[in-house]
Design an enzyme around this catalytic site. Sequence first.
Site, short mmCIF file in Angstrom:
data_model
loop_
_atom_site.label_atom_id
_atom_site.label_comp_id
_atom_site.label_asym_id
_atom_site.label_seq_id
_atom_site.Cartn_x
_atom_site.Cartn_y
_atom_site.Cartn_z
N ASP A 85 -62.91 24.07 34.07
CA ASP A 85 -63.63 23.19 33.15
C ASP A 85 -65.11 23.55 33.07
O ASP A 85 -65.75 23.81 34.09
CB ASP A 85 -63.48 21.75 33.65
CG ASP A 85 -64.21 20.74 32.77
OD1 ASP A 85 -63.73 20.49 31.66
OD2 ASP A 85 -65.26 20.22 33.21
N HIS B 255 -57.02 17.68 25.20
CA HIS B 255 -57.39 16.30 25.52
C HIS B 255 -58.76 15.92 24.99
O HIS B 255 -59.17 14.77 25.14
CB HIS B 255 -57.37 16.12 27.04
CG HIS B 255 -58.36 17.01 27.74
ND1 HIS B 255 -58.19 18.38 27.83
CD2 HIS B 255 -59.53 16.75 28.36
CE1 HIS B 255 -59.21 18.91 28.48
NE2 HIS B 255 -60.05 17.94 28.81
N ASP B 256 -59.50 16.87 24.41
CA ASP B 256 -60.87 16.61 23.97
C ASP B 256 -61.03 16.53 22.46
O ASP B 256 -62.16 16.39 21.97
CB ASP B 256 -61.81 17.71 24.50
CG ASP B 256 -62.23 17.46 25.93
OD1 ASP B 256 -62.21 16.30 26.37
OD2 ASP B 256 -62.60 18.44 26.62
N GLU C 258 -62.70 27.36 30.32
CA GLU C 258 -63.27 26.65 29.17
C GLU C 258 -64.69 27.18 29.00
O GLU C 258 -65.56 26.92 29.82
CB GLU C 258 -63.28 25.14 29.41
CG GLU C 258 -63.80 24.38 28.21
CD GLU C 258 -64.05 22.91 28.49
OE1 GLU C 258 -63.85 22.09 27.59
OE2 GLU C 258 -64.48 22.58 29.62
N ASP D 249 -56.58 21.66 36.80
CA ASP D 249 -57.94 21.68 36.29
C ASP D 249 -58.89 21.89 37.46
O ASP D 249 -58.70 21.32 38.54
CB ASP D 249 -58.27 20.36 35.59
CG ASP D 249 -58.62 20.56 34.13
OD1 ASP D 249 -59.58 21.31 33.87
OD2 ASP D 249 -57.95 19.99 33.26
#
Length: 540
Positions: A195, A320-321, A252, A99
Amino acid sequence: MTEKKWWKESVVYQIYPRSFYDSNQDGIGDLKGIIQKLDYFVDLGVDVIWICPMYQSPNDDNGYDISDYQSIMEEFGTMEDFDRLLDEAHDRGLKVILDLVLNHTSDEHQWFIESRSAKDHPKRDWYIWRDQPNNWESIFGGSAWEYDDKTGQYYLHIFSKKQPDLNWENEEVRHNLYDMVNWWLDKGIDGFRIDAISHIKKTDGLPDAQNPEGKPYAPAWEHMMNVDGIHDFLEELNQQTFSNYDIMTVAEANGVGTEDIHQWVGQSGKFNMVFQFEHLALWDGESNKDLNIIELKETLTRWQKTLERDGWNALFIENHDIPRVTSTWGNDSNYWRESATALGAMYFFMKGTPFIYQGQEIGMTNSEFKQIGEFNDVRTINHYYLKKQEGYNHEEIMAILNKTSRDHSRTPMQWNNQDHAGFSQTSPWLKVNDNYEWLNVEKQQNDEGSVLSFYKKMIKLRRQYDVFIYGQYELQMADHPTIFSYTREYEGVRMLIVTNLSEQPAVMDSFDIDKLLLSNDSDASSNVLNPYEARVYKLK
């Protein structure tokens, strides 16, 4: 013809390290835990592991608030542990991506400590400071500005107040970030998931957002997401870092639609692919809006066709969100196994690189939280107290959070039916889902009918036929309210994927079928699909 690349032919497994496997029995997953499970990924058949943030962090937002980009979080291990992880993964033929958080740091990062120390400090302009805040609302709720007593100014944080936004208008900031990125790439990692990258550019002058409801703070998406001018930054980032290596990059990219996607990916793009979230927005747990299958087909098909000749899709249904897909889009009680496998087949064989989030491959479900103190996620906790202020009672808020919280995807990985699901020998940082006794890796490992076995078969099938990677996508049965079906065609080979995403039987159209390659139902002989039935056919 689509250019062949290793990252197009890969299947990626996303690891949330805090919840994956605890090697030192402190209740927190760690790098040595990942090392101990590397053979699990080989057995599953994936090619790449993506590790969520493991950098030094005070953990306000579980590692997405970085205090040192070039150190490992102490509870996860050491840089020596990471180097060993990278070497052992590569020895097994696995690639490793990390990430990359470039929009903000932690307020405990040395850069911000210096920036807030004085108005005339050389790093003051590395972050965004103002005498008076505008009316922007933080993505995590409340004001996007935090007052600093020492200097009497406000700093911008579009996420948590402990995540101050970096000032990308400052050239020094950008080049320090590029140096850090290249340091990791020179270490030998195989790429990044980047991210919140669509937020790095803010509207010049930071004007107030439209506020028709007259609330204290207003959503300011148009001023902090995919703002005009961002591509100057992205092009420089790409030229200074990514383009000099043979790596995988997936951005993202909230706010990026099909109308401007070719500035992001493809020949004119800066990334290999992006995570788009249009299909996720079709389900809304707070308003009890059910998933509309026709809308889902239209959305995903539009992305498939837009990137058909120039670009590439990142395929995913969990991360994960968001809560667990089997509990939201599917039925985790009456049709748990069927839901988990049908939803998997639905997305996995589209054109793009499939991503699997940890636990998805065994059909992990939402947990049940009873008290606000059982949650860990900063966004969930903020939401609880904001709802309190709006007059909701505890039971009403918990009902919402038990559908929508990010913590559902962060409960510890369920390895076996022993204490704490085999994740740890001590009480973990977040409670284990109560269903671990029957829903775990060990129970599914040797069961041909399990969710895990189905995922292994999908991965093997994708590797066996190039058509599932490079083939043209065409939607079938577009108007059917519950069946999601499409074909893939490449070099004379045609495949049909058909899934019934409902609790009612559904009749599929007739196709010129050669043979059945995969099904999640023991009897796939008729043209009637059972609830949440999935089939993959080779066509004549």
